[in-house]
Design a protein around this motif. Structure first.
Motif, short mmCIF file in Angstrom:
data_model
loop_
_atom_site.label_atom_id
_atom_site.label_comp_id
_atom_site.label_asym_id
_atom_site.label_seq_id
_atom_site.Cartn_x
_atom_site.Cartn_y
_atom_site.Cartn_z
N TYR A 1 55.37 -41.95 28.64
CA TYR A 1 54.62 -43.10 29.15
C TYR A 1 55.54 -44.29 29.36
O TYR A 1 56.42 -44.56 28.55
N THR A 2 55.31 -44.99 30.45
CA THR A 2 56.02 -46.24 30.74
C THR A 2 55.06 -47.40 30.49
O THR A 2 53.84 -47.19 30.45
N PRO A 3 55.58 -48.62 30.37
CA PRO A 3 54.67 -49.76 30.22
C PRO A 3 53.68 -49.85 31.39
O PRO A 3 52.50 -50.16 31.18
N LEU A 4 54.14 -49.53 32.60
CA LEU A 4 53.26 -49.60 33.77
C LEU A 4 52.13 -48.57 33.68
O LEU A 4 50.98 -48.88 34.00
N ILE A 5 52.45 -47.37 33.26
CA ILE A 5 51.41 -46.35 33.10
C ILE A 5 50.39 -46.80 32.07
O ILE A 5 49.18 -46.69 32.30
N LEU A 6 50.85 -47.35 30.95
CA LEU A 6 49.93 -47.79 29.89
C LEU A 6 49.07 -48.96 30.35
O LEU A 6 47.86 -48.96 30.12
N ALA A 7 49.67 -49.95 30.98
CA ALA A 7 48.90 -51.12 31.44
C ALA A 7 47.90 -50.71 32.51
O ALA A 7 46.74 -51.16 32.50
N SER A 8 48.32 -49.85 33.42
CA SER A 8 47.43 -49.39 34.50
C SER A 8 46.25 -48.61 33.95
O SER A 8 45.10 -48.89 34.28
N TYR A 9 46.54 -47.63 33.13
CA TYR A 9 45.50 -46.75 32.60
C TYR A 9 44.47 -47.52 31.79
O TYR A 9 43.30 -47.15 31.75
N ASN A 10 44.91 -48.60 31.17
CA ASN A 10 44.00 -49.40 30.34
C ASN A 10 43.37 -50.55 31.09
O ASN A 10 42.70 -51.40 30.50
N GLY A 11 43.57 -50.62 32.41
CA GLY A 11 42.84 -51.56 33.25
C GLY A 11 43.32 -53.00 33.23
O GLY A 11 42.52 -53.91 33.47
N HIS A 12 44.60 -53.23 33.01
CA HIS A 12 45.13 -54.59 32.90
C HIS A 12 45.88 -55.02 34.16
O HIS A 12 47.10 -54.84 34.26
N VAL A 13 45.16 -55.59 35.10
CA VAL A 13 45.73 -55.96 36.40
C VAL A 13 46.89 -56.94 36.26
O VAL A 13 47.94 -56.76 36.88
N GLU A 14 46.72 -57.98 35.47
CA GLU A 14 47.77 -59.00 35.33
C GLU A 14 49.04 -58.40 34.71
O GLU A 14 50.15 -58.70 35.14
N ALA A 15 48.87 -57.54 33.72
CA ALA A 15 50.03 -56.90 33.09
C ALA A 15 50.73 -55.98 34.10
O ALA A 15 51.97 -55.94 34.16
N VAL A 16 49.95 -55.27 34.90
CA VAL A 16 50.53 -54.41 35.94
C VAL A 16 51.35 -55.25 36.91
O VAL A 16 52.49 -54.92 37.24
N GLY B 1 46.54 -42.23 37.03
CA GLY B 1 45.68 -42.71 35.94
C GLY B 1 44.57 -43.61 36.42
O GLY B 1 43.43 -43.49 35.98
N VAL B 2 44.88 -44.50 37.34
CA VAL B 2 43.83 -45.41 37.83
C VAL B 2 42.87 -44.69 38.77
O VAL B 2 41.71 -45.06 38.86
N ALA B 3 43.35 -43.65 39.45
CA ALA B 3 42.45 -42.85 40.29
C ALA B 3 41.44 -42.13 39.42
O ALA B 3 40.24 -42.09 39.72
N PHE B 4 41.90 -41.59 38.31
CA PHE B 4 41.03 -40.92 37.34
C PHE B 4 40.01 -41.89 36.77
O PHE B 4 38.83 -41.58 36.65
N LYS B 5 40.45 -43.10 36.45
CA LYS B 5 39.58 -44.11 35.84
C LYS B 5 38.73 -44.86 36.86
O LYS B 5 37.72 -45.45 36.52
N GLY B 6 39.19 -44.91 38.12
CA GLY B 6 38.46 -45.62 39.15
C GLY B 6 38.76 -47.11 39.23
O GLY B 6 37.95 -47.88 39.73
N PHE B 7 39.93 -47.53 38.77
CA PHE B 7 40.31 -48.95 38.76
C PHE B 7 40.87 -49.36 40.12
O PHE B 7 42.09 -49.39 40.32
N LEU B 8 39.99 -49.70 41.06
CA LEU B 8 40.42 -50.06 42.41
C LEU B 8 41.36 -51.25 42.48
O LEU B 8 42.35 -51.19 43.23
N PRO B 9 41.12 -52.35 41.76
CA PRO B 9 42.05 -53.48 41.86
C PRO B 9 43.48 -53.11 41.50
O PRO B 9 44.43 -53.56 42.13
N ILE B 10 43.65 -52.25 40.50
CA ILE B 10 45.00 -51.84 40.11
C ILE B 10 45.58 -50.90 41.15
O ILE B 10 46.78 -50.98 41.47
N ALA B 11 44.77 -50.04 41.73
CA ALA B 11 45.25 -49.15 42.80
C ALA B 11 45.80 -49.98 43.96
O ALA B 11 46.85 -49.67 44.51
N HIS B 12 45.09 -51.06 44.31
CA HIS B 12 45.56 -51.96 45.38
C HIS B 12 46.94 -52.51 45.04
O HIS B 12 47.85 -52.48 45.88
N VAL B 13 47.10 -53.02 43.82
CA VAL B 13 48.36 -53.63 43.39
C VAL B 13 49.48 -52.59 43.41
O VAL B 13 50.59 -52.87 43.89
N LEU B 14 49.20 -51.39 42.92
CA LEU B 14 50.23 -50.34 42.88
C LEU B 14 50.67 -49.94 44.29
O LEU B 14 51.87 -49.81 44.56
#
Length: 179
Positions: A56-71, A94-107
Motif C-alpha cells: 500500500y502507498t499513502p495514495l492508495i490508503l487515502a483514496s480507498y478511505n475517501g479522503h479527497v484533500e489528502a489525495v 479502490g475508488v472504483a470499487f467504493k464508488g468515490f467519484l470525486p477522488i476518481a476525478h482527481v486521480l
C-alpha cells in the motif's frame, strides 16, 4: 537525530521515533485523511510513494478511505497515481470499487491510467461493474475505459454487466465499444 553506527536503531531514544515509527505515522495520516500532517511529512522529505504492508502507498490508503484533500496533497507532492499494491490494485481501482467519484476525478486529472489492470487482469471499470457502481462505470467509460478488455478469466466489463442483468449499463458499453 544523530545515529551512532553501533546503536540499535530499532529502539528509539526517549523523545525520538524510529524510522519505522515515522513511516507508520505517515501512513496513518494518509489512511485518516490528515492532509495538513501529510504536508508536514512530505515537506520534511517523506516519499509520497512510500510502500507499506501489502504494498500500500499513502495514495492508495487515502483514496480507498475517501479522503479527497489528502489525495490532492499527495498528488501535488508527486505521488504516482498508477503504483500498484501487492495484488496489482491502483488507487483508481479502490475508488472504483467504493464508488468515490470525486477522488476518481482527481486521480484521472493527475494522469492515472484508466485501464490499469490488477494481478488477475481486472480493471477499475470491472470493479465498478462488479460492485454495482453504475455512476462510476459511466464516468470511467467517458474517461476512455475499455469495456471489452478481458481479465484473466476471459471476462470483460461488458460481460460482467450482462451477467448481472444490468441491461442499461451493458447497452451503454456496447455503444462505446461500437464507436
Amino acid at each position: 537525530m544523530t545515529v551512532n553506527p553501533n546503536q540499535d536503531t530499532t529502539q528509539a531514544p526517549a523523545g525520538d521515533f524510529t524510522p519505522q515509527q515515522i513511516e507508520a505515522l505517515f501512513m496513518n495520516a494518509a489512511r485518516d485523511g490528515e492532509a495538513d500532517l501529510l504536508t508536514s511529512f512530505l515537506e520534511a522529505g517523506m516519499s509520497p510513494d512510500l510502500r507499506a504492508e501489502k504494498g500500500y502507498t499513502p495514495l492508495i490508503l487515502a483514496s480507498y478511505n475517501g479522503h479527497v484533500e489528502a489525495v490532492a496533497t499527495l498528488l501535488k507532492h508527486g505521488a504516482n497515481p498508477d503504483l500498484q499494491d501487492d495484488k496489482g490494485a491502483t488507487a483508481l481501482a479502490g475508488v472504483a470499487f467504493k464508488g468515490f467519484l470525486p477522488i476518481a476525478h482527481v486521480l484521472l486529472e493527475a494522469g492515472a491510467g484508466v485501464d490499469v489492470a490488477n494481478g488477475v487482469g481486472r480493471t477499475p471499470l470491472m470493479f465498478a461493474v462488479m460492485f454495482g457502481r453504475d455512476d462510476m462505470a459511466r464516468f470511467l467509460l467517458k474517461a476512455g475505459a475499455n469495456p471489452t478488455r478481458r481479465d484473466g478469466e476471459g471476462l470483460s466489463a461488458l460481460d460482467l454487466a450482462q451477467r448481472q442483468g444490468n441491461t442499461v449499463l451493458a447497452a451503454a458499453m456496447q455503444d462505446m465499444a461500437a464507436s
